[in-house]
Design a protein around this motif. Structure first.
Motif, PDB file in Angstrom:
ATOM      1  N   ARG A 332       1.785  -6.179 -16.812  1.00 29.29           N
ATOM      2  CA  ARG A 332       1.255  -6.725 -15.535  1.00 29.29           C
ATOM      3  C   ARG A 332      -0.066  -7.162 -16.023  1.00 29.29           C
ATOM      4  O   ARG A 332      -0.763  -6.262 -16.717  1.00 29.29           O
ATOM      5  CB  ARG A 332       1.349  -5.649 -14.438  1.00 29.29           C
ATOM      6  CG  ARG A 332       2.485  -5.166 -14.123  1.00 29.29           C
ATOM      7  CD  ARG A 332       2.529  -4.090 -13.137  1.00 29.29           C
ATOM      8  NE  ARG A 332       1.841  -3.204 -13.680  1.00 29.29           N
ATOM      9  CZ  ARG A 332       1.047  -2.026 -12.886  1.00 29.29           C
ATOM     10  NH1 ARG A 332       1.274  -2.104 -11.698  1.00 29.29           N
ATOM     11  NH2 ARG A 332       0.476  -1.020 -13.641  1.00 29.29           N
ATOM     12  N   ASP A 334      -3.906  -8.931 -14.635  1.00 32.92           N
ATOM     13  CA  ASP A 334      -4.734  -9.683 -13.323  1.00 32.92           C
ATOM     14  C   ASP A 334      -4.910 -11.135 -13.321  1.00 32.92           C
ATOM     15  O   ASP A 334      -4.263 -11.615 -14.212  1.00 32.92           O
ATOM     16  CB  ASP A 334      -6.157  -8.705 -13.061  1.00 32.92           C
ATOM     17  CG  ASP A 334      -6.968  -8.947 -14.481  1.00 32.92           C
ATOM     18  OD1 ASP A 334      -6.767 -10.000 -15.314  1.00 32.92           O
ATOM     19  OD2 ASP A 334      -7.875  -8.340 -14.516  1.00 32.92           O
ATOM     20  N   TYR A 340      -3.732  -4.166 -16.749  1.00 33.24           N
ATOM     21  CA  TYR A 340      -4.405  -3.081 -15.766  1.00 33.24           C
ATOM     22  C   TYR A 340      -4.299  -1.612 -16.687  1.00 33.24           C
ATOM     23  O   TYR A 340      -3.156  -1.185 -16.765  1.00 33.24           O
ATOM     24  CB  TYR A 340      -3.266  -2.832 -14.528  1.00 33.24           C
ATOM     25  CG  TYR A 340      -3.303  -3.930 -13.631  1.00 33.24           C
ATOM     26  CD1 TYR A 340      -4.439  -4.083 -12.771  1.00 33.24           C
ATOM     27  CD2 TYR A 340      -2.446  -4.923 -13.664  1.00 33.24           C
ATOM     28  CE1 TYR A 340      -4.483  -5.250 -11.753  1.00 33.24           C
ATOM     29  CE2 TYR A 340      -2.420  -5.949 -12.562  1.00 33.24           C
ATOM     30  CZ  TYR A 340      -3.502  -6.053 -11.874  1.00 33.24           C
ATOM     31  OH  TYR A 340      -3.485  -7.259 -11.045  1.00 33.24           O
ATOM     32  N   ASP A 342      -5.592   1.046 -16.362  1.00 33.19           N
ATOM     33  CA  ASP A 342      -5.179   2.390 -15.468  1.00 33.19           C
ATOM     34  C   ASP A 342      -3.961   2.442 -15.107  1.00 33.19           C
ATOM     35  O   ASP A 342      -3.617   3.220 -14.229  1.00 33.19           O
ATOM     36  CB  ASP A 342      -6.479   2.570 -14.434  1.00 33.19           C
ATOM     37  CG  ASP A 342      -6.486   1.442 -13.586  1.00 33.19           C
ATOM     38  OD1 ASP A 342      -5.358   0.542 -13.630  1.00 33.19           O
ATOM     39  OD2 ASP A 342      -7.369   1.142 -12.562  1.00 33.19           O
ATOM     40  N   TYR A 344      -1.470   2.353 -12.757  1.00 29.43           N
ATOM     41  CA  TYR A 344      -1.455   2.122 -11.507  1.00 29.43           C
ATOM     42  C   TYR A 344      -2.232   2.489 -10.642  1.00 29.43           C
ATOM     43  O   TYR A 344      -2.104   2.424  -9.269  1.00 29.43           O
ATOM     44  CB  TYR A 344      -0.001   3.075 -11.046  1.00 29.43           C
ATOM     45  CG  TYR A 344       1.158   2.901 -11.944  1.00 29.43           C
ATOM     46  CD1 TYR A 344       2.169   1.639 -11.666  1.00 29.43           C
ATOM     47  CD2 TYR A 344       1.493   3.544 -12.982  1.00 29.43           C
ATOM     48  CE1 TYR A 344       3.118   1.392 -12.497  1.00 29.43           C
ATOM     49  CE2 TYR A 344       2.766   3.459 -13.756  1.00 29.43           C
ATOM     50  CZ  TYR A 344       3.549   2.385 -13.456  1.00 29.43           C
ATOM     51  OH  TYR A 344       4.640   1.874 -14.200  1.00 29.43           O
ATOM     52  N   GLU A 345      -3.655   2.863 -10.808  1.00 26.92           N
ATOM     53  CA  GLU A 345      -4.513   3.092 -10.149  1.00 26.92           C
ATOM     54  C   GLU A 345      -5.309   1.957  -9.326  1.00 26.92           C
ATOM     55  O   GLU A 345      -5.092   1.863  -8.260  1.00 26.92           O
ATOM     56  CB  GLU A 345      -5.721   3.784 -10.696  1.00 26.92           C
ATOM     57  CG  GLU A 345      -5.619   5.083 -11.297  1.00 26.92           C
ATOM     58  CD  GLU A 345      -6.868   5.855 -12.007  1.00 26.92           C
ATOM     59  OE1 GLU A 345      -7.789   5.531 -11.756  1.00 26.92           O
ATOM     60  OE2 GLU A 345      -6.330   6.743 -12.709  1.00 26.92           O
ATOM     61  N   THR A 346      -5.077   0.910 -10.262  1.00 27.71           N
ATOM     62  CA  THR A 346      -5.748  -0.470  -9.470  1.00 27.71           C
ATOM     63  C   THR A 346      -4.638  -1.332  -8.816  1.00 27.71           C
ATOM     64  O   THR A 346      -4.810  -1.971  -7.632  1.00 27.71           O
ATOM     65  CB  THR A 346      -6.423  -1.405 -10.469  1.00 27.71           C
ATOM     66  OG1 THR A 346      -7.399  -0.598 -11.096  1.00 27.71           O
ATOM     67  CG2 THR A 346      -7.025  -2.619  -9.912  1.00 27.71           C
ATOM     68  N   ASN A 347      -3.290  -1.214  -9.509  1.00 31.36           N
ATOM     69  CA  ASN A 347      -2.318  -1.977  -9.171  1.00 31.36           C
ATOM     70  C   ASN A 347      -1.036  -1.197  -8.927  1.00 31.36           C
ATOM     71  O   ASN A 347      -0.416  -1.056 -10.066  1.00 31.36           O
ATOM     72  CB  ASN A 347      -2.051  -3.399  -9.965  1.00 31.36           C
ATOM     73  CG  ASN A 347      -0.865  -4.082  -9.361  1.00 31.36           C
ATOM     74  OD1 ASN A 347      -0.144  -3.624  -8.378  1.00 31.36           O
ATOM     75  ND2 ASN A 347      -0.416  -5.336 -10.031  1.00 31.36           N
ATOM     76  N   PRO A 348      -0.921  -0.632  -7.942  1.00 29.50           N
ATOM     77  CA  PRO A 348       0.401   0.484  -7.890  1.00 29.50           C
ATOM     78  C   PRO A 348       1.893  -0.281  -7.760  1.00 29.50           C
ATOM     79  O   PRO A 348       2.893   0.517  -7.962  1.00 29.50           O
ATOM     80  CB  PRO A 348       0.177   1.255  -6.542  1.00 29.50           C
ATOM     81  CG  PRO A 348      -0.239   0.090  -5.766  1.00 29.50           C
ATOM     82  CD  PRO A 348      -1.368  -0.740  -6.510  1.00 29.50           C
ATOM     83  N   HIS A 501     -17.183  -6.485 -21.184  1.00 32.43           N
ATOM     84  CA  HIS A 501     -16.212  -6.016 -20.291  1.00 32.43           C
ATOM     85  C   HIS A 501     -16.131  -4.390 -20.341  1.00 32.43           C
ATOM     86  O   HIS A 501     -16.128  -3.773 -21.574  1.00 32.43           O
ATOM     87  CB  HIS A 501     -14.861  -6.577 -20.771  1.00 32.43           C
ATOM     88  CG  HIS A 501     -13.759  -6.192 -19.781  1.00 32.43           C
ATOM     89  ND1 HIS A 501     -12.801  -5.047 -19.830  1.00 32.43           N
ATOM     90  CD2 HIS A 501     -13.350  -7.050 -19.038  1.00 32.43           C
ATOM     91  CE1 HIS A 501     -12.085  -5.254 -19.086  1.00 32.43           C
ATOM     92  NE2 HIS A 501     -12.128  -6.379 -18.454  1.00 32.43           N
ATOM     93  N   THR A 513      -8.345   1.136 -24.672  1.00 30.58           N
ATOM     94  CA  THR A 513      -7.779  -0.005 -24.695  1.00 30.58           C
ATOM     95  C   THR A 513      -7.023  -0.493 -25.841  1.00 30.58           C
ATOM     96  O   THR A 513      -5.937  -1.071 -25.527  1.00 30.58           O
ATOM     97  CB  THR A 513      -9.058  -0.918 -24.548  1.00 30.58           C
ATOM     98  OG1 THR A 513      -9.955  -0.489 -23.449  1.00 30.58           O
ATOM     99  CG2 THR A 513      -8.859  -2.366 -24.343  1.00 30.58           C
TER     100      THR A 513
END
Length: 594
Positions: A332, A334, A340, A342, A344-348, A501, A513
């Protein structure tokens, strides 16, 4: 496809089966010949080919996914894939994926790899007695045999850690402890084998399955990285970086082609493009090659064979090795095309899937942006699968309840290659397995730069990998395309990390990363994942996150818990310890925690 395969004729010294040779430490492997038969120019080459043949693994299902290069099991235990099939099929694998291994599990790999070591040692023992060879010829044979022995021991060391170093063909009950009862460390001997290989192998090879100087250099750097990660080599990261810099600046393939990334990512998994500029060292496979045998075929990447005769598995096999939702969700991205990190923290939201649906049920695939490497790595419903047509979902999955909704893609050949690169009616194809490819070298270099504090250079190397998928986005052969020619099959997007970044703000962020990027690029193909997690010290954190996320729908891992010790190391098989007895005392000491 132009390639020369070493393993088509396995030679008199190849082992046909280890069977039930549990007392392997006290007897020679099957097929061992007398010195008189080997100490000739032809005989020593046949012995060497026998050592090469062990790269191909074994057809024994008890060893599936556990031998060279150990790809499938390391990806399963790393959270990238499920076992698949049914709970009762190869039930010993259930213990592996649940991190509940016992001393009676997974012993075949230990025996098989030590048998491979024996075949290398046979070459090295007999070689000085072969009078027909020049000094240069003898050095080249020794370098190849030591490269192979280093490789087999490397695999053993990663899986079992506390193992004995055996370099004799007559001494078998060798202890894995010193006189004080402390475990021995064989990393220096493994490093020495690759050190000799890199100094004595030629720049090019007529047989492309044989390693050259640069493959040995890359593998030598890999050993340094693993030693340094374990705290065994204080300056290992710096030295590894120097070697990797040399490989990137001057390295060539065995046929003399300068190392570089393939133009398109998926060319690395195209049987017609093997041994290209990105191939550093690969296990060579052949199928339907006139031998009327499947022994030379790709036995590690069997994949998820479907129930439908028109599926990518041609209805063969039992649906092992199926990608996890956790792995798919790594792809996934952005709005800027970056992952993402992290999870699922930003996009679950997980990538939309058809888990639990029949192929006749309506389904629309994910419309949110995705890294385009996903659909060259994983087969998912609604997306074209090579030239088989659009993946219909459950009809192509052998056991959807146990396996999940996905099938792996990197290990499949095209439908129009049936009968050419696969023997009709068999599940073994001609795809090579990359042990090291050039993208791996670049990502190792990025990691080393981060570890020595050069975060900007690390970002540059990661972007070099990502650029491949970004720069040719308009090419119809670059991203997976709709069958009707209307453009990309999904909302693909991939961007580069800009200067400043947060992903490269500090060493810890940069290493996380790079670990993430290694999975996007190398997942499901080389058995890297489980050992990468351990090397980065994130195995306990991330594998338990994987279990928490994945277990609600996959009963096989419900209730599983990963503990760094002892789960990062497999136990030495109890039968091996029992057969190591001398005067009633075992010479081998079991690994901690077992």
């Amino acid at each position: 496809m132009k390639r020369t395969t070493l393993y088509t004729i396995l030679g008199a010294f190849a082992v046909s089966s280890m069977g039930c040779q549990d007392d392997f430490l006290s007897q020679k492997p099957v097929g061992a010949y007398s010195i008189a038969n080997v100490a000739t120019r032809a005989g020593i080459q046949q012995a060497l080919i026998g050592a090469y043949s062990q790269l191909n693994g074994t057809r024994d299902w008890a060893a599936y996914g556990m031998n060279t290069p150990g790809m499938a099991m390391a990806e399963m235990m790393g959270g990238n894939a499920h076992k698949g099939s049914t709970l009762t099929d190869q039930a010993w694998m259930n213990f592996m994926v649940r991190y509940e291994v016992n001393t009676n599990s997974a012993g075949t790999n230990f025996r098989y790899l030590y048998n491979a070591v024996f075949l290398c040692n046979t070459v090295l023992t007999v070689l000085p007695q072969v009078t027909e060879l020049s000094t240069e010829e003898a050095a080249k044979i020794e370098a190849e045999a030591r490269f192979l022995r280093g490789h087999y021991y490397f695999l053993l060391k990663r899986w079992y850690k506390h193992i004995p170093w055996i370099e004799s063909t007559t001494e078998f009950r060798v202890p894995n402890t010193d006189e004080s009862g402390n475990y021995v460390n064989i990393w220096p001997q493994i490093q020495a084998d690759f050190e000799f290989a890199r100094k004595n192998l030629p720049q090019t090879q007529s047989d492309l399955g044989r390693p050259n100087k640069w493959a040995a250099e890359a593998y030598y750097a890999k050993v340094l990285i693993y030693r340094a990660s374990e705290g065994d080599l204080p300056n290992g990261f710096n030295e590894a970086l120097q070697v990797l810099d040399d490989v990137m600046a001057n390295g060539v393939t065995s046929k003399g082609e300068k190392y570089q990334l393939e133009e398109n990512f998926h060319y690395n998994f195209d049987v017609t493009r093997e041994n290209g500029p990105e191939s550093v060292f690969a296990v060579q496979h052949s199928a339907n090659d006139g031998t009327n045998s499947i022994d030379n075929g790709n036995q590690e990447i069997r994949g998820a064979s479907g129930k439908n005769p028109q599926s990518p598995g041609w209805g063969r096999g039992s649906g092992f090795y199926t990608p996890s939702q956790w792995f798919v969700d790594h792809f996934r991205v952005d709005g800027s095309g970056l992952p993402y990190l992290d999870m699922y923290e930003t996009n679950p939201n997980s990538v939309k899937n058809d888990d639990g649906l029949r192929s006749s049920d309506p389904f629309e695939p994910e419309t949110a942006p995705l890294d385009p490497r996903l659909d060259w790595s994983v087969g998912r419903r609604g997306i074209p699968f090579l030239d088989f047509g659009i993946n219909p979902g459950a009809d192509w999955v052998y056991t959807p309840i146990e396996s999940g909704p996905y099938i792996q893609k990197k290990g499949h050949i095209r439908n129009d290659q049936d009968g050419i690169y696969v023997m009709p009616g068999q599940a073994y194809n001609a795809l090579n397995v990359n042990i090291i490819r050039y993208a791996d070298v670049i990502l190792y270099a990025a990691e080393m730069e981060a570890r020595v504090g050069s975060l900007e250079k690390a970002r540059e190397y990661v972007n070099k990998i990502r650029s491949r998928m970004a720069q040719n986005s308009e090419s119809p052969d670059h991203w997976v395309q709709n069958i009707d020619g209307t453009g990309p099959a999904a909302n693909y997007r991939i961007g580069l990390y800009p200067a400043g970044h947060p992903a490269f703000a500090n060493q810890d962020a940069a290493l996380r990363t790079i670990l993430f990027e290694r999975n996007l690029e190398l997942g499901l193909e080389g058995g890297h994942r489980f050992f990468d997690l351990i090397r980065f010290g994130l195995d306990e954190e991330l594998l338990n996150e994987y279990i928490q996320h994945e277990s609600p729908k996959r009963s096989i891992i419900q209730g599983a818990v990963y503990s760094r010790m002892p789960d990062m190391i497999l136990p030495i098989p109890q039968t091996v310890i029992d057969n190591s007895m001398v005067d009633g005392v075992p010479t081998l000491k079991q690994n901690p925690g077992y």
